[in-house]
Scaffold this motif. Structure first.
Motif, mmCIF file in Angstrom:
data_model
loop_
_atom_site.group_PDB
_atom_site.id
_atom_site.type_symbol
_atom_site.label_atom_id
_atom_site.label_comp_id
_atom_site.label_asym_id
_atom_site.label_seq_id
_atom_site.Cartn_x
_atom_site.Cartn_y
_atom_site.Cartn_z
ATOM 1 N N PHE A 1 0.732 -1.123 0.156
ATOM 2 C CA PHE A 1 -0.043 -0.100 0.255
ATOM 3 C C PHE A 1 0.752 1.151 -0.053
ATOM 4 N N LEU A 2 1.878 1.239 0.913
ATOM 5 C CA LEU A 2 2.667 2.396 1.136
ATOM 6 C C LEU A 2 4.063 2.586 -0.305
ATOM 7 N N LEU A 3 3.984 1.389 -0.965
ATOM 8 C CA LEU A 3 5.003 1.441 -2.008
ATOM 9 C C LEU A 3 6.347 1.322 -1.112
ATOM 10 N N ASN A 4 6.510 0.765 0.040
ATOM 11 C CA ASN A 4 7.606 0.979 0.697
ATOM 12 C C ASN A 4 8.763 -0.386 0.248
ATOM 13 N N VAL A 5 9.520 0.071 -0.209
ATOM 14 C CA VAL A 5 10.520 -0.818 -0.682
ATOM 15 C C VAL A 5 11.802 -0.745 0.058
ATOM 16 N N ASP A 6 11.766 -0.468 0.963
ATOM 17 C CA ASP A 6 12.864 -0.500 2.133
ATOM 18 C C ASP A 6 12.865 -1.807 3.107
ATOM 19 N N ARG A 7 12.422 -3.065 2.435
ATOM 20 C CA ARG A 7 12.313 -3.983 3.268
ATOM 21 C C ARG A 7 12.518 -5.238 2.557
ATOM 22 N N GLY A 8 13.859 -5.888 2.453
ATOM 23 C CA GLY A 8 14.142 -6.855 1.414
ATOM 24 C C GLY A 8 14.895 -7.989 2.018
ATOM 25 N N PRO A 9 15.090 -8.921 1.174
ATOM 26 C CA PRO A 9 16.002 -10.254 1.961
ATOM 27 C C PRO A 9 16.957 -9.885 2.671
#
Length: 280
Positions: free
Chosen positions: A126-134
């Motif tokens: 929803f937030l387009l938060n891309v700062d959470r990856g593997p």
């Protein structure tokens, strides 16, 4: 407002170089400094995202406004840290430090309820938060509880502040790599929770934003008008939460380059460059 009194250490992760400090209330805090990274923009985005997360049941640490006073930086500190602190005098974004916390890692997913994993993923979608990856999940575990960290890259909230994105696909490609990525999520219950957040709650969160932050982002503008505009846009984004359904449909069809494919492309590019140079 809590004031920083004691410096303990820096965390050399991310562009903002967060610090562990002792506050005037006797507690310890991790403070992200306004003088680093995206500065107060990151503060505003992170604060609003965390407050909304609390209302819809996403586990986050309470956002805290922490004042860094004049003269807090000492002459014998690392010059890089001293300069950053001097540029960050005033109100900064902080969270209480969890002494026993450890980073979320491989194997921890099994201990997290499936519904919660789905909500965390949907909220980032929803937030387009891309700062959470593997490689950087931005989550910690403390006494068996999971906490999500760092929403300062949330493009939806940045859009509310006038930093709109033209194309979503690059962000959706990154969200395919989310630690909790799944198409089998309870999207309609998530939508219901978001829509249950009241106008007055959104206005409350915006009203908590320090004038200093807004003055820097919107110089020479009437701050009451700025706050009103932000609230209106947040309400509009809340009412458009069904967009997550469309984004999930896009994710079904989206082909994401694997690490192996990316490395192969890098090697092809290097070979092509070598051939071109060889012909010069």
């Amino acid at each position: 407002m809590v004031e920083a009194e004691t410096f303990y250490q820096e965390f050399r992760t991310g562009s903002s170089l967060p610090l562990l400090v002792g506050g005037s209330d006797g507690k310890r805090y991790v403070v992200k400094l306004a003088g680093g990274g995206d500065g107060v923009l990151a503060h505003v985005v992170g604060y609003l995202s965390a407050r909304l997360a609390q209302w819809i049941g996403i586990p986050v640490l309470d956002p805290v406004l922490l004042k860094v006073p004049e003269g807090f930086a000492q002459e014998d500190w690392d010059p890089e840290i001293r300069e950053l602190v001097e540029k960050s005098v005033g109100v900064n974004f902080a969270t209480e430090h969890k002494e026993d916390a450890r980073p979320f890692g491989e194997g921890d997913e099994k201990a997290i309820a499936k519904t919660l994993r789905g909500f965390i993923f949907l909220y980032d979608l929803f937030l387009l938060n891309v700062d959470r990856g593997p490689s950087n999940p931005n989550m910690i575990l403390s006494e068996g509880e999971l906490f999500c960290l760092d929403y300062s890259s949330s493009m939806t909230v940045r859009g509310v502040l006038g930093r709109e994105v033209e194309k979503e696909q690059p962000f959706l490609c990154q969200l395919r790599k989310h630690p909790f990525y799944s198409l089998k999520v309870d999207k309609y219950n998530f939508i219901k929770r978001v829509k249950a957040v009241g106008d007055e709650q959104l206005a409350e969160a915006v009203g908590e934003l320090p004038e200093a932050w807004l003055s820097e982002l919107f110089p020479k503008e009437d701050l009451d008008e700025v706050r009103g505009r932000i609230v209106e846009k947040l309400i509009a984004r809340r009412d458009q939460v069904n967009v997550v359904v469309k984004r999930l449909d896009v994710l079904k069809l989206l082909k994401v380059e694997t690490d192996e494919e990316r490395e192969e492309q890098v090697q092809r590019n290097k070979a092509a460059f070598a051939r071109r140079v060889g012909r010069i």
